[in-house]
Design a protein around this motif. Structure first.
Motif, short mmCIF file in Angstrom:
data_model
loop_
_atom_site.label_atom_id
_atom_site.label_comp_id
_atom_site.label_asym_id
_atom_site.label_seq_id
_atom_site.Cartn_x
_atom_site.Cartn_y
_atom_site.Cartn_z
N ASN A 120 0.86 -1.18 0.00
CA ASN A 120 0.00 0.00 0.00
C ASN A 120 0.90 1.24 0.00
O ASN A 120 1.77 1.38 0.86
CB ASN A 120 -0.89 -0.02 1.24
CG ASN A 120 -1.93 1.08 1.26
OD1 ASN A 120 -1.67 2.19 0.82
ND2 ASN A 120 -3.10 0.78 1.77
N VAL A 127 -0.13 -5.88 0.45
CA VAL A 127 -1.41 -6.07 -0.22
C VAL A 127 -1.50 -7.54 -0.63
O VAL A 127 -0.88 -7.95 -1.62
CB VAL A 127 -1.54 -5.15 -1.45
CG1 VAL A 127 -2.86 -5.42 -2.17
CG2 VAL A 127 -1.44 -3.69 -1.05
N GLY A 147 2.34 -10.02 0.88
CA GLY A 147 2.44 -9.20 -0.32
C GLY A 147 3.47 -9.70 -1.32
O GLY A 147 3.66 -9.10 -2.38
#
Length: 445
Positions: A120, A127, A147
């Protein structure tokens, strides 16, 4: 700081296994100090070729370096090692080279690897479950809970990776994937705005003596629907004013027209004011609405009232002081005649939560000795009816309107008094003589 710290290498170790004669690595300028120069040096063997062997990189730019071994001069079945330096700004990083010369040629394909992380952009948090795809080569992957993602067995060449995730703007990034190397392709995604934000086309609506219908527009600039309603808790809309809708839903990036209608036959005085408060899943919107009724206009004389300003550069004037039942509304203007534009003009209500040093809290009372701790106060489109301080601007030149409304006023009260606590911040710059504007013995009509 050495410029070398701004030059990033995708690897510092190259292994030429069986069948591999050519590998690549990437040099990248990750600094913020402008372009940097780099070069390859200390190649000590004649069977190793590096190209290009120098270059200049702008901020954020990268270059692919090709390393080639000539096995014809190496003994079969032997492993050889060497190294070379990548230098920049007087400092160097070493890249080791290992060659397994069990056989010659390029019998086997040489694949590359892409790894990276999706985060992010606002808070750098991972993410998860983002989709990373490359349409031209028909490959895709998903980010894990941290992520991270990884793609293997990629043919060397140029790739254009696209990443998408719920609640984020999609993003595309290009990269060169070298054979036998691992390329980092990370993404920093921007969150999609998921709030409602409503604005009104006007801040004030004046019906004057003759107008009966006026329309304003509510616009939602947010990405989700705005659920709105008229705030009437303890402050109901008066009978002389009606509204085409008192609640509704404005779609994302949409708008809604609202019409106000005045019925002067229901006005109890010659001048009425009401603040239309729009509330919902967004910051409140206030619109000050006023109307006049010619038949009830009185000849009002305020010459007997006393006025004392806070400073010679602030002119205070009385507009009106009128009763409607047990409600009295006092209206005034202040004119900035020499302070210059004041970006932080404050008005402190009687029970303000805070008070700046040197400031004054307002005091409101009537001739029957009653004081009013929680009047409704307005100035330059801002309002308060409790302990919140009014913060607004005070431009130089025009008359700026303000008002104080009190309820529960006895019929025996004939005059209105107001010590208006004001402050131009910072006072060290404006240097006003005092922090109070005083209106005394104002007749109530």
């Amino acid at each position: 700081e050495s410029l070398m710290s701004n030059l990033q290498l995708s690897t510092t170790s190259l292994t030429f296994d069986r069948g591999i004669n050519e590998l690549t690595f990437e040099v990248k300028n990750v600094g913020e100090n402008g372009p940097i120069k780099w070069n390859i040096n200390l190649i000590t063997v004649d069977w190793l070729t590096v190209t290009p062997n120098e270059g200049t990189l702008g901020e954020g730019m990268s270059s692919v370096v090709k390393v080639i071994v000539d096995r014809s001069s190496l003994a079969d079945g032997k492993s050889m090692s060497t190294s070379f330096n990548v230098s920049s700004g007087g400092a160097s990083k070493s890249v080791s080279v290992l060659v397994n010369n069990a056989t010659g040629g390029n019998e086997n394909p040489v694949y590359g690897v892409v790894k990276g992380r999706v985060v992010n952009s606002v808070d750098n948090t991972p993410v998860p479950n983002a989709t990373i795809s490359e349409t031209a080569h028909g490959i895709s992957a998903r980010s894990d809970a941290s992520g991270n993602f990884r793609m293997e067995n990629l043919n060397p060449g140029n790739y254009s990776f696209n990443v998408s995730a719920d609640g984020f703007e999609p993003m595309t990034k290009s990269a060169y994937v070298g054979g036998g190397t691992t390329t980092d392709v990370s993404f920093s995604l921007t969150p999609i705005n998921t709030t409602a934000s409503v604005t009104a086309s006007v801040k004030e609506i004046e019906f004057g003596l003759n107008s009966t219908n006026k329309t304003f527009k509510l616009t939602n600039t947010g990405s989700i629907p705005a659920e709105w309603h008229l705030f009437e808790s303890g402050y109901p809309m008066p009978s002389w004013l009606s509204m085409s809708a008192k609640s509704g839903t404005i779609p994302a990036y949409g708008s809604q027209d609202i019409t106000l209608v005045v019925d002067r036959s229901k006005m109890t005085s010659g001048y009425e004011v009401y603040i239309v408060g729009i509330m919902g899943n967004f910051e409140d919107v206030d619109i000050t609405v006023s109307a006049e009724k010619a038949a009830d206009v009185q000849v009002e004389d305020y010459s007997s009232a006393g006025i004392s300003s806070c400073d010679y550069r602030v002119k205070a004037e009385i507009v009106s002081c009128r009763r409607s039942g047990d409600t009295v509304t006092f209206q005034y203007t202040l004119t900035n005649t020499g302070l210059g534009t004041v970006n932080d003009w404050r008005i402190y209500p009687p029970k303000s939560m805070s008070l700046i040093q040197g400031g004054t809290r307002s005091v409101v009372w009537t001739s029957d000795g009653k004081s009013y701790d929680y009047p409704t106060m307005t100035f330059n489109g801002k309002s308060t009816s409790g302990s919140n301080v009014i913060n607004t601007t005070f431009p130089e030149g025009p008359k700026v309107s303000g008002s104080v409304t009190i309820t529960g006023v006895s019929t025996s009260a004939k005059t209105f008094n107001l010590t208006l606590g004001v402050y131009a911040y910072p006072n060290s710059y404006y240097g006003m003589a005092s922090s109070a504007v005083k209106f005394t013995n104002v007749p109530i009509y």
